[in-house]
Design a protein around this motif. Structure first.
Motif, PDB file in Angstrom:
ATOM      1  N   GLN A   1       0.796  -1.320   0.415  1.00  0.00           N
ATOM      2  CA  GLN A   1      -0.345  -0.751   0.163  1.00  0.00           C
ATOM      3  C   GLN A   1       1.039   0.834  -0.159  1.00  0.00           C
ATOM      4  O   GLN A   1       2.009   1.078   0.983  1.00  0.00           O
ATOM      5  CB  GLN A   1      -0.383   0.202   1.287  1.00  0.00           C
ATOM      6  CG  GLN A   1      -2.174  -1.251   0.936  1.00  0.00           C
ATOM      7  CD  GLN A   1      -3.045  -1.492   0.336  1.00  0.00           C
ATOM      8  OE1 GLN A   1      -3.834  -0.501   0.122  1.00  0.00           O
ATOM      9  NE2 GLN A   1      -2.224  -2.160  -0.824  1.00  0.00           N
TER      10      GLN A   1
ATOM     11  N   TYR B   1       1.612   5.454   0.426  1.00  0.00           N
ATOM     12  CA  TYR B   1       0.627   6.188   0.992  1.00  0.00           C
ATOM     13  C   TYR B   1       1.794   7.812   0.435  1.00  0.00           C
ATOM     14  O   TYR B   1       3.825   7.590   0.586  1.00  0.00           O
ATOM     15  CB  TYR B   1       0.912   6.179   2.823  1.00  0.00           C
ATOM     16  CG  TYR B   1      -0.003   5.259   2.869  1.00  0.00           C
ATOM     17  CD1 TYR B   1      -1.153   5.475   3.394  1.00  0.00           C
ATOM     18  CD2 TYR B   1       0.714   4.493   3.193  1.00  0.00           C
ATOM     19  CE1 TYR B   1      -1.615   4.213   3.995  1.00  0.00           C
ATOM     20  CE2 TYR B   1       0.185   3.047   3.568  1.00  0.00           C
ATOM     21  CZ  TYR B   1      -1.302   3.080   4.156  1.00  0.00           C
ATOM     22  OH  TYR B   1      -2.037   2.410   4.041  1.00  0.00           O
TER      23      TYR B   1
ATOM     24  N   ARG C   1       0.667   9.802   7.668  1.00  0.00           N
ATOM     25  CA  ARG C   1       0.167   9.140   6.099  1.00  0.00           C
ATOM     26  C   ARG C   1      -1.089  10.491   5.764  1.00  0.00           C
ATOM     27  O   ARG C   1      -2.431  10.344   6.442  1.00  0.00           O
ATOM     28  CB  ARG C   1      -0.604   7.995   6.359  1.00  0.00           C
ATOM     29  CG  ARG C   1       1.261   7.014   6.457  1.00  0.00           C
ATOM     30  CD  ARG C   1       0.418   5.566   6.927  1.00  0.00           C
ATOM     31  NE  ARG C   1       1.240   4.501   6.357  1.00  0.00           N
ATOM     32  CZ  ARG C   1       1.449   3.099   7.045  1.00  0.00           C
ATOM     33  NH1 ARG C   1       0.177   2.902   8.031  1.00  0.00           N
ATOM     34  NH2 ARG C   1       2.229   2.628   6.677  1.00  0.00           N
TER      35      ARG C   1
ATOM     36  N   ILE D   1      -4.062  12.226   4.758  1.00  0.00           N
ATOM     37  CA  ILE D   1      -5.508  11.625   4.891  1.00  0.00           C
ATOM     38  C   ILE D   1      -6.650  12.314   4.097  1.00  0.00           C
ATOM     39  O   ILE D   1      -7.085  11.586   3.461  1.00  0.00           O
ATOM     40  CB  ILE D   1      -6.084  12.286   6.189  1.00  0.00           C
ATOM     41  CG1 ILE D   1      -5.568  11.604   7.199  1.00  0.00           C
ATOM     42  CG2 ILE D   1      -7.709  11.353   6.654  1.00  0.00           C
ATOM     43  CD1 ILE D   1      -5.311  12.332   8.571  1.00  0.00           C
ATOM     44  N   ASN D   2      -6.336  13.300   3.741  1.00  0.00           N
ATOM     45  CA  ASN D   2      -7.580  14.342   2.711  1.00  0.00           C
ATOM     46  C   ASN D   2      -6.804  13.978   1.736  1.00  0.00           C
ATOM     47  O   ASN D   2      -5.590  14.985   0.708  1.00  0.00           O
ATOM     48  CB  ASN D   2      -7.709  15.532   2.603  1.00  0.00           C
ATOM     49  CG  ASN D   2      -8.580  15.733   1.990  1.00  0.00           C
ATOM     50  OD1 ASN D   2     -10.112  15.140   2.606  1.00  0.00           O
ATOM     51  ND2 ASN D   2      -8.717  17.630   2.315  1.00  0.00           N
TER      52      ASN D   2
ATOM     53  N   THR E   1      -5.842  10.327  -5.713  1.00  0.00           N
ATOM     54  CA  THR E   1      -6.411   9.091  -5.103  1.00  0.00           C
ATOM     55  C   THR E   1      -6.143   7.873  -6.050  1.00  0.00           C
ATOM     56  O   THR E   1      -6.200   6.598  -5.892  1.00  0.00           O
ATOM     57  CB  THR E   1      -7.947   9.409  -5.072  1.00  0.00           C
ATOM     58  OG1 THR E   1      -9.000   9.715  -6.194  1.00  0.00           O
ATOM     59  CG2 THR E   1      -8.846  10.114  -4.002  1.00  0.00           C
TER      60      THR E   1
ATOM     61  N   GLN F   1      -5.244   6.492   1.361  1.00  0.00           N
ATOM     62  CA  GLN F   1      -5.919   6.794   2.123  1.00  0.00           C
ATOM     63  C   GLN F   1      -5.436   6.989   4.073  1.00  0.00           C
ATOM     64  O   GLN F   1      -5.323   5.777   4.446  1.00  0.00           O
ATOM     65  CB  GLN F   1      -7.006   7.531   2.634  1.00  0.00           C
ATOM     66  CG  GLN F   1      -7.691   8.613   3.437  1.00  0.00           C
ATOM     67  CD  GLN F   1      -9.347   8.527   3.152  1.00  0.00           C
ATOM     68  OE1 GLN F   1     -10.007   7.504   2.942  1.00  0.00           O
ATOM     69  NE2 GLN F   1      -9.610   9.434   3.127  1.00  0.00           N
ATOM     70  N   GLY F   2      -4.008   8.268   5.119  1.00  0.00           N
ATOM     71  CA  GLY F   2      -4.413   8.071   5.525  1.00  0.00           C
ATOM     72  C   GLY F   2      -5.314   7.887   6.781  1.00  0.00           C
ATOM     73  O   GLY F   2      -6.447   8.185   6.120  1.00  0.00           O
ATOM     74  N   ARG F   3      -5.023   6.997   8.025  1.00  0.00           N
ATOM     75  CA  ARG F   3      -6.664   6.808   8.769  1.00  0.00           C
ATOM     76  C   ARG F   3      -6.258   7.367  10.036  1.00  0.00           C
ATOM     77  O   ARG F   3      -6.718   6.436  11.627  1.00  0.00           O
ATOM     78  CB  ARG F   3      -7.034   4.955   8.347  1.00  0.00           C
ATOM     79  CG  ARG F   3      -7.044   5.080   7.009  1.00  0.00           C
ATOM     80  CD  ARG F   3      -7.058   3.481   7.259  1.00  0.00           C
ATOM     81  NE  ARG F   3      -9.003   3.449   8.076  1.00  0.00           N
ATOM     82  CZ  ARG F   3      -9.048   1.897   8.467  1.00  0.00           C
ATOM     83  NH1 ARG F   3      -8.511   0.922   7.980  1.00  0.00           N
ATOM     84  NH2 ARG F   3      -9.559   1.971   8.771  1.00  0.00           N
ATOM     85  N   PHE F   4      -5.202   8.196  10.382  1.00  0.00           N
ATOM     86  CA  PHE F   4      -4.995   8.721  11.962  1.00  0.00           C
ATOM     87  C   PHE F   4      -4.394  10.286  11.755  1.00  0.00           C
ATOM     88  O   PHE F   4      -3.150  10.287  10.861  1.00  0.00           O
ATOM     89  CB  PHE F   4      -4.253   7.738  13.124  1.00  0.00           C
ATOM     90  CG  PHE F   4      -2.594   8.179  12.907  1.00  0.00           C
ATOM     91  CD1 PHE F   4      -1.871   8.974  12.870  1.00  0.00           C
ATOM     92  CD2 PHE F   4      -2.362   7.296  11.319  1.00  0.00           C
ATOM     93  CE1 PHE F   4      -0.150   9.307  12.938  1.00  0.00           C
ATOM     94  CE2 PHE F   4      -0.392   7.595  10.954  1.00  0.00           C
ATOM     95  CZ  PHE F   4      -0.354   8.565  11.409  1.00  0.00           C
TER      96      PHE F   4
ATOM     97  N   ASP G   1      -5.066  18.285   4.540  1.00  0.00           N
ATOM     98  CA  ASP G   1      -5.169  18.304   5.152  1.00  0.00           C
ATOM     99  C   ASP G   1      -6.009  18.822   5.892  1.00  0.00           C
ATOM    100  O   ASP G   1      -6.970  18.596   6.402  1.00  0.00           O
ATOM    101  CB  ASP G   1      -4.473  17.653   6.135  1.00  0.00           C
ATOM    102  CG  ASP G   1      -3.546  16.010   5.910  1.00  0.00           C
ATOM    103  OD1 ASP G   1      -4.713  14.790   5.106  1.00  0.00           O
ATOM    104  OD2 ASP G   1      -2.712  15.352   5.976  1.00  0.00           O
TER     105      ASP G   1
END
Length: 291
Positions: free
Chosen positions: A93, A95, A111, A113-114, A124, A129-132, A151
């Motif tokens: 994956q 990032y 990583r 996110i937006n 995209t 997509q980052g998740r934190f 972000d």
């Protein structure tokens, strides 16, 4: 006694997808920053690859234990350095990531996110997509909120960073004049955005952009360091440049005493209303039970 932090922002023009050339530039600016006594040096988004580095995706990805990152981290010594790269995470994956390097190690990772997919931006297509949202402690007072470019265009992410305790906002960006469209003024937009967040949350901020031209985008530089009232301490032009400024934690204390945004954030209400919206948004009215 107040505690100051010396921040540097290094903007430069990238060679698209040429890791060796870009790494040489990183080592150059790291050496310059160390001579200037910088404690935190920030590079632009995707500084290792260039904005369009993902066009060569499989040739430019790096795992976070990559020896080239380790060598740059050793060159940084005690200075923290924020670099942008395409991270290859578990299970292949990829990032858009920013790493904090120090003393031969990666000490923190964010990583993006937006991921934008509008105008001339197609992230995209390449990135997971980052998740934190979290923060990185520099010391007892300075805690870095590290977010990448778009972000910040989701204000909820910035808000979360400050709720996690950030006292400094660090924002590597890759902003071309033409990225969004003719009607959108990117330089003015970023000027307003950085002023707003520093002023609203009582925190210094640093935004670092690239310069030069990559394919169809012209990058305008304009990197800046702001104090916790939103006043600019240093602003770069449109050429490769290192800007340096000192930020003072005593000013953070004063700004937050005057405007306590974090204190008054009312997390319980926000969480409750968000949960209520999650049950309703996107559900067609024709199948929602209103009774």
């Amino acid at each position: 006694m107040s505690q100051t932090l010396r921040i540097g922002a290094a903007q430069f023009a990238n060679a698209i997808g040429d890791l060796d050339a870009n790494l040489d530039q990183h080592h150059h600016w790291v050496a310059e920053a160390r001579r200037a006594g910088v404690e935190l040096l920030v590079f632009p988004e995707l500084s290792m690859t260039g904005h369009y580095g993902a066009e060569h995706l499989l040739d430019v990805t790096m795992k976070r234990d990559d020896p080239r990152l380790a060598a740059l981290s050793r060159a940084a010594g005690d200075m923290r350095v924020v670099v942008g790269f395409i991270e290859e995470g578990p299970a292949a994956q990829f990032y858009n990531a920013a790493a904090v390097l120090q003393r031969g190690r990666v000490v923190y990772l964010h990583r993006k996110i937006n991921l934008p997919s509008y105008g001339r931006l197609i992230e995209t297509k390449y990135y997971a997509q980052g998740r934190f949202v979290d923060t990185h402690a520099i010391d007892a007072d300075w805690r870095m909120g590290l977010l990448i470019c778009a972000d910040l265009w989701n204000p909820a992410l910035t808000h979360l960073s400050f709720l996690h305790g950030a006292t400094l906002l660090v924002t590597p960006i890759s902003s071309g004049v033409e990225a969004v469209g003719e009607a959108f003024d990117n330089p003015s937009g970023w000027t307003a955005t950085m002023h707003f967040y520093s002023m609203m949350y009582g925190a210094p901020s640093v935004m670092v952009n690239r310069v030069g031209t990559e394919l169809d985008l012209n990058f305008w530089g304009g990197s800046r360091i702001l104090d916790p009232f939103g006043h600019p301490l240093a602003i770069a032009g449109q050429d490769p440049e290192l800007i340096v400024a000192d930020v003072d934690y005593a000013e953070v204390r004063r700004a937050r005493a005057l405007l306590p945004t974090v204190r008054d954030s009312n997390m319980g209400l926000v969480s409750r209303e968000t949960d209520r919206l999650l049950d309703r948004l996107g559900v067609p009215d024709i199948i929602r039970d209103e009774d």
